[in-house]
Design a protein around this motif. Structure first.
Motif, PDB file in Angstrom:
ATOM      1  N   GLN A 459       0.820  -1.204   0.000  1.00 24.57           N
ATOM      2  CA  GLN A 459       0.000   0.000   0.000  1.00 24.57           C
ATOM      3  C   GLN A 459       0.858   1.259   0.000  1.00 24.57           C
ATOM      4  O   GLN A 459       0.471   2.284  -0.584  1.00 24.57           O
ATOM      5  CB  GLN A 459      -0.934  -0.003   1.210  1.00 24.57           C
ATOM      6  CG  GLN A 459      -1.979   1.098   1.188  1.00 24.57           C
ATOM      7  CD  GLN A 459      -2.831   1.084  -0.070  1.00 24.57           C
ATOM      8  OE1 GLN A 459      -3.273   0.029  -0.510  1.00 24.57           O
ATOM      9  NE2 GLN A 459      -3.058   2.251  -0.661  1.00 24.57           N
ATOM     10  N   ALA A 460       2.033   1.207   0.634  1.00 19.60           N
ATOM     11  CA  ALA A 460       2.941   2.354   0.608  1.00 19.60           C
ATOM     12  C   ALA A 460       3.413   2.636  -0.815  1.00 19.60           C
ATOM     13  O   ALA A 460       3.511   3.801  -1.236  1.00 19.60           O
ATOM     14  CB  ALA A 460       4.130   2.093   1.528  1.00 19.60           C
ATOM     15  N   VAL A 461       3.697   1.572  -1.576  1.00 22.66           N
ATOM     16  CA  VAL A 461       4.092   1.753  -2.979  1.00 22.66           C
ATOM     17  C   VAL A 461       2.944   2.361  -3.777  1.00 22.66           C
ATOM     18  O   VAL A 461       3.141   3.302  -4.562  1.00 22.66           O
ATOM     19  CB  VAL A 461       4.530   0.409  -3.592  1.00 22.66           C
ATOM     20  CG1 VAL A 461       4.823   0.567  -5.085  1.00 22.66           C
ATOM     21  CG2 VAL A 461       5.761  -0.134  -2.875  1.00 22.66           C
ATOM     22  N   VAL A 462       1.736   1.861  -3.566  1.00 20.41           N
ATOM     23  CA  VAL A 462       0.576   2.388  -4.294  1.00 20.41           C
ATOM     24  C   VAL A 462       0.332   3.847  -3.936  1.00 20.41           C
ATOM     25  O   VAL A 462       0.083   4.692  -4.808  1.00 20.41           O
ATOM     26  CB  VAL A 462      -0.674   1.535  -3.979  1.00 20.41           C
ATOM     27  CG1 VAL A 462      -1.929   2.170  -4.571  1.00 20.41           C
ATOM     28  CG2 VAL A 462      -0.503   0.132  -4.523  1.00 20.41           C
ATOM     29  N   SER A 463       0.405   4.184  -2.638  1.00 20.05           N
ATOM     30  CA  SER A 463       0.192   5.568  -2.215  1.00 20.05           C
ATOM     31  C   SER A 463       1.240   6.492  -2.812  1.00 20.05           C
ATOM     32  O   SER A 463       0.930   7.618  -3.238  1.00 20.05           O
ATOM     33  CB  SER A 463       0.225   5.653  -0.686  1.00 20.05           C
ATOM     34  OG  SER A 463      -0.834   4.911  -0.117  1.00 20.05           O
ATOM     35  N   GLY A 464       2.489   6.037  -2.842  1.00 19.96           N
ATOM     36  CA  GLY A 464       3.534   6.844  -3.455  1.00 19.96           C
ATOM     37  C   GLY A 464       3.288   7.079  -4.926  1.00 19.96           C
ATOM     38  O   GLY A 464       3.514   8.183  -5.451  1.00 19.96           O
ATOM     39  N   LEU A 465       2.803   6.067  -5.619  1.00 21.90           N
ATOM     40  CA  LEU A 465       2.507   6.215  -7.042  1.00 21.90           C
ATOM     41  C   LEU A 465       1.352   7.189  -7.265  1.00 21.90           C
ATOM     42  O   LEU A 465       1.340   7.931  -8.267  1.00 21.90           O
ATOM     43  CB  LEU A 465       2.175   4.850  -7.643  1.00 21.90           C
ATOM     44  CG  LEU A 465       3.377   3.936  -7.908  1.00 21.90           C
ATOM     45  CD1 LEU A 465       2.917   2.532  -8.274  1.00 21.90           C
ATOM     46  CD2 LEU A 465       4.246   4.508  -9.029  1.00 21.90           C
ATOM     47  N   ALA A 471       0.848  14.596  -9.576  1.00 23.91           N
ATOM     48  CA  ALA A 471       1.724  15.666 -10.066  1.00 23.91           C
ATOM     49  C   ALA A 471       2.229  15.399 -11.475  1.00 23.91           C
ATOM     50  O   ALA A 471       2.974  16.225 -12.028  1.00 23.91           O
ATOM     51  CB  ALA A 471       2.911  15.831  -9.114  1.00 23.91           C
ATOM     52  N   ARG A 472       1.808  14.253 -12.052  1.00 22.54           N
ATOM     53  CA  ARG A 472       2.220  13.857 -13.417  1.00 22.54           C
ATOM     54  C   ARG A 472       3.738  13.886 -13.559  1.00 22.54           C
ATOM     55  O   ARG A 472       4.314  14.519 -14.443  1.00 22.54           O
ATOM     56  CB  ARG A 472       1.583  14.775 -14.479  1.00 22.54           C
ATOM     57  CG  ARG A 472       0.059  14.736 -14.521  1.00 22.54           C
ATOM     58  CD  ARG A 472      -0.455  13.326 -14.805  1.00 22.54           C
ATOM     59  NE  ARG A 472      -1.879  13.299 -15.100  1.00 22.54           N
ATOM     60  CZ  ARG A 472      -2.848  13.193 -14.200  1.00 22.54           C
ATOM     61  NH1 ARG A 472      -2.519  13.103 -12.916  1.00 22.54           N
ATOM     62  NH2 ARG A 472      -4.113  13.175 -14.550  1.00 22.54           N
ATOM     63  N   ARG A 473       4.401  13.214 -12.647  1.00 22.43           N
ATOM     64  CA  ARG A 473       5.858  13.110 -12.659  1.00 22.43           C
ATOM     65  C   ARG A 473       6.251  11.698 -12.250  1.00 22.43           C
ATOM     66  O   ARG A 473       5.424  10.922 -11.757  1.00 22.43           O
ATOM     67  CB  ARG A 473       6.472  14.125 -11.693  1.00 22.43           C
ATOM     68  CG  ARG A 473       5.982  13.951 -10.264  1.00 22.43           C
ATOM     69  CD  ARG A 473       6.778  14.784  -9.288  1.00 22.43           C
ATOM     70  NE  ARG A 473       6.194  14.760  -7.949  1.00 22.43           N
ATOM     71  CZ  ARG A 473       6.269  13.734  -7.109  1.00 22.43           C
ATOM     72  NH1 ARG A 473       6.906  12.616  -7.483  1.00 22.43           N
ATOM     73  NH2 ARG A 473       5.721  13.795  -5.911  1.00 22.43           N
ATOM     74  N   PRO A 474       7.509  11.301 -12.451  1.00 22.13           N
ATOM     75  CA  PRO A 474       7.936   9.963 -12.031  1.00 22.13           C
ATOM     76  C   PRO A 474       7.920   9.821 -10.507  1.00 22.13           C
ATOM     77  O   PRO A 474       7.998  10.807  -9.769  1.00 22.13           O
ATOM     78  CB  PRO A 474       9.365   9.852 -12.584  1.00 22.13           C
ATOM     79  CG  PRO A 474       9.472  10.914 -13.622  1.00 22.13           C
ATOM     80  CD  PRO A 474       8.571  12.021 -13.183  1.00 22.13           C
ATOM     81  N   LEU A 475       7.844   8.593 -10.049  1.00 22.53           N
ATOM     82  CA  LEU A 475       7.917   8.286  -8.630  1.00 22.53           C
ATOM     83  C   LEU A 475       9.315   8.575  -8.107  1.00 22.53           C
ATOM     84  O   LEU A 475      10.314   8.245  -8.755  1.00 22.53           O
ATOM     85  CB  LEU A 475       7.576   6.809  -8.408  1.00 22.53           C
ATOM     86  CG  LEU A 475       7.645   6.289  -6.970  1.00 22.53           C
ATOM     87  CD1 LEU A 475       6.487   6.845  -6.158  1.00 22.53           C
ATOM     88  CD2 LEU A 475       7.609   4.764  -6.956  1.00 22.53           C
TER      89      LEU A 475
END
Length: 537
Positions: A459-465, A471-475
């Motif tokens: 879920q932390a990965v999903v929230s970060g994404l 912001a339409r930018r890379p993770l």
């Protein structure tokens, strides 16, 4: 299978049991077995002619000639009652006239069947009436007059004959290529166990016409045919499993145990005198991979995965729960070899269940008996979060092969989990400032997520994404750090419960995590040692 059915049928015919009932969709196969038995003097001593009836053909004698005016049940039963020769009369699809399919039974037909039962039982020549229908429908008036004869689905060797014949017929024409060794053909035949011969042949034919090649990649086609049968039963759910054990982070002891039992339902294991493995109970902290493991086992072993929701057993009419469980068990056994996943088993079978007139106890007892005595290759994976609610009878040896405890992931396991989820979701090409999954990043993330479950890390990965997407930018790394900081893990909100789970598992379960994966490196404070007995498989 044929020998068992023929032996039972021959015994009933010699005993002059007047009315038999065979429940089967394979009408022609049943009829062939009846004819072979009735004409075999070695089995019945007095060979008998076989008459057949259906509402479309009427009554057809052993000579193949149809009798006029016998398409209605009432008319044909009058004719049968007057037969004075040694015979076996097979009535096909009489069940609608007995009160099945939403229709009320016809009193005249039921009364005539009772008359035939009395006449055939005491007549001077041996006669028997056999009802063959896809549905079991016996009116209460006929309960004491009708004997049910089981007609199992085709055995593996019968299906293997169909497979070999289909291969031979197509290879000789040069239209297809077969890329299956002996073990591969055995897997195909076992995968089709639980289907009728026609369904098995259809699935093999579909597998061949896919690309003109029959190989192990076509095994899902056979599983798809089984999916249809499972859906019709309604009590089990056929689950698509698109992951394997390599996608499960950590739990190395559990994975090694499972790897050693891969293929244990095949003939090669039988040559060692090994029975098919019964199953495992996986308990532990929520979100740490129990359900994921069930899906991964089925995919790795290339077996169908059936999800059993115990709640469905208790739904419906009063008094139907026991029948629902028996239906679910029969469906699972017909689909074997398979993996039967009982998710959150404690919600269906509780030690303190009461107030339902004993229904829960009876259903639970039936399930336990089946777990103890089952001979079909149905590997049961039961998962549980609240072990306090589980009856002690479920946990003793003989029900499950082993009980595993899944604890919060160790540092080594967290590194694997972070790697799996980041690599799975970072699909865009690397851009300027984009996240790079390297050792320093993984080391930092593992340190930040001490006490986090695998589901919380995902879920932390999903929230970060989501932050990056908004912001339409890379993770970037800060997205992940912020997501971890904003999350309160179960190890904090349910610390007392987790401690109790670990205490319980210390003497009652095997730790799913390998000892070498515990956080015990020199110079590192040991903050997590896991619950469960430490063993090596």
């Amino acid at each position: 299978m044929s020998e068992g059915f023929r032996a039972q049928l021959a015994q009933l015919l010699k005993a002059r049991v007047p009315v038999l009932y065979v429940e089967s969709h394979e009408e022609q196969r049943v009829l062939a077995e009846i004819v072979a038995t009735a004409r075999d003097s070695a089995q019945v001593r007095t060979p008998r002619g076989v008459w057949t009836w259906s509402a479309t053909e009427g009554l057809v004698g052993p000579d193949g000639a149809a009798r006029n005016g016998t398409t209605s049940p009432a008319a044909v039963l009058d004719v049968i009652l007057r037969l004075d020769e040694s015979c076996v009369v097979v009535l096909r699809d009489l069940h609608p006239y007995l009160g099945c399919g939403g229709r009320s039974g016809e009193p005249g037909v039921i009364r005539r069947l009772r008359d035939i039962a009395a006449a055939f039982r005491s007549g001077p020549v041996p006669r028997a009436l056999v009802l063959v229908s896809p549905l079991l429908c016996i009116p209460p008036e006929l309960d004491r007059d009708v004997t049910i004869v089981d007609f199992p689905l085709p055995a593996e060797r019968e299906i293997r004959v169909v497979l070999e014949n289909l291969i031979a017929a197509n290879v000789s024409s040069g239209r297809i290529r077969i890329d299956l060794d002996g073990v591969g053909r055995e897997r195909f035949a076992k995968a089709a166990v639980g289907l009728t011969l026609h369904e098995a042949e259809n699935s093999f034919a579909r597998a061949i016409v896919n690309d003109g090649v029959l190989d192990m990649h076509d095994l899902p086609v056979v599983h798809e045919e089984k999916r249809q049968a499972v859906r019709k039963a309604g009590l089990l759910e056929f689950v698509d499993a698109d992951i394997d054990l390599a996608d499960v982070g950590g739990l190395e002891t559990l994975k090694r145990w499972l790897a050693k039992r891969d293929g244990a339902w095949l003939a090669a294991a039988g040559e060692y005198g090994l029975p098919a493995p019964r199953g495992i109970l996986i308990t532990g902290i929520p979100g740490c991979g129990k359900s994921l493991t069930a899906k991964a086992v089925a995919a790795t072993w290339e077996l169908p995965l059936l999800r059993f929701d115990v709640g469905r057993v208790f739904a419906g009419l009063v008094g139907s729960s026991e029948q629902n469980l028996r239906t679910a068990i029969r469906t699972a056994e017909a689909t074997s070899p398979c993996v039967l996943w009982v998710d959150e088993i404690e919600k269906g079978f509780r030690a303190d269940a009461a107030g339902d007139s004993g229904t829960s106890a009876r259903v639970f007892g039936t399930f336990l008996t089946w777990m103890q005595e089952k001979t079909r290759a149905v590997f049961v994976i039961a998962t549980a979060n609240n072990i306090e609610g589980l009856p002690s009878e479920l946990l003793r040896k003989g029900r499950f092969d082993e009980v595993f405890f899944v604890d919060l992931p160790t540092r080594v396991e967290r590194r694997t989990i972070w790697t799996v989820h980041l690599n799975r979701r970072l699909r865009a090409p690397a851009a300027a400032g984009a996240l790079v999954v390297d050792e320093p990043l993984l080391t930092e993330l593992c340190a930040l997520t001490e006490g986090y479950s695998g589901a919380e890390i995902e879920q932390a990965v999903v929230s970060g994404l989501f932050e990056a997407f908004a912001a339409r930018r890379p993770l970037v790394k800060d997205d992940l750090i912020r997501a971890v900081a904003n999350m309160v893990p179960l190890s904090v909100t349910q610390a007392e419960r987790i401690g109790a789970l670990r205490d319980w598992a210390t003497t009652r379960a095997v730790a799913a995590t390998a000892a070498e994966d515990w956080d015990s490196s020199p110079g590192v404070a040991v903050t997590h040692t896991g619950g469960g007995r430490v063993v090596e498989f």
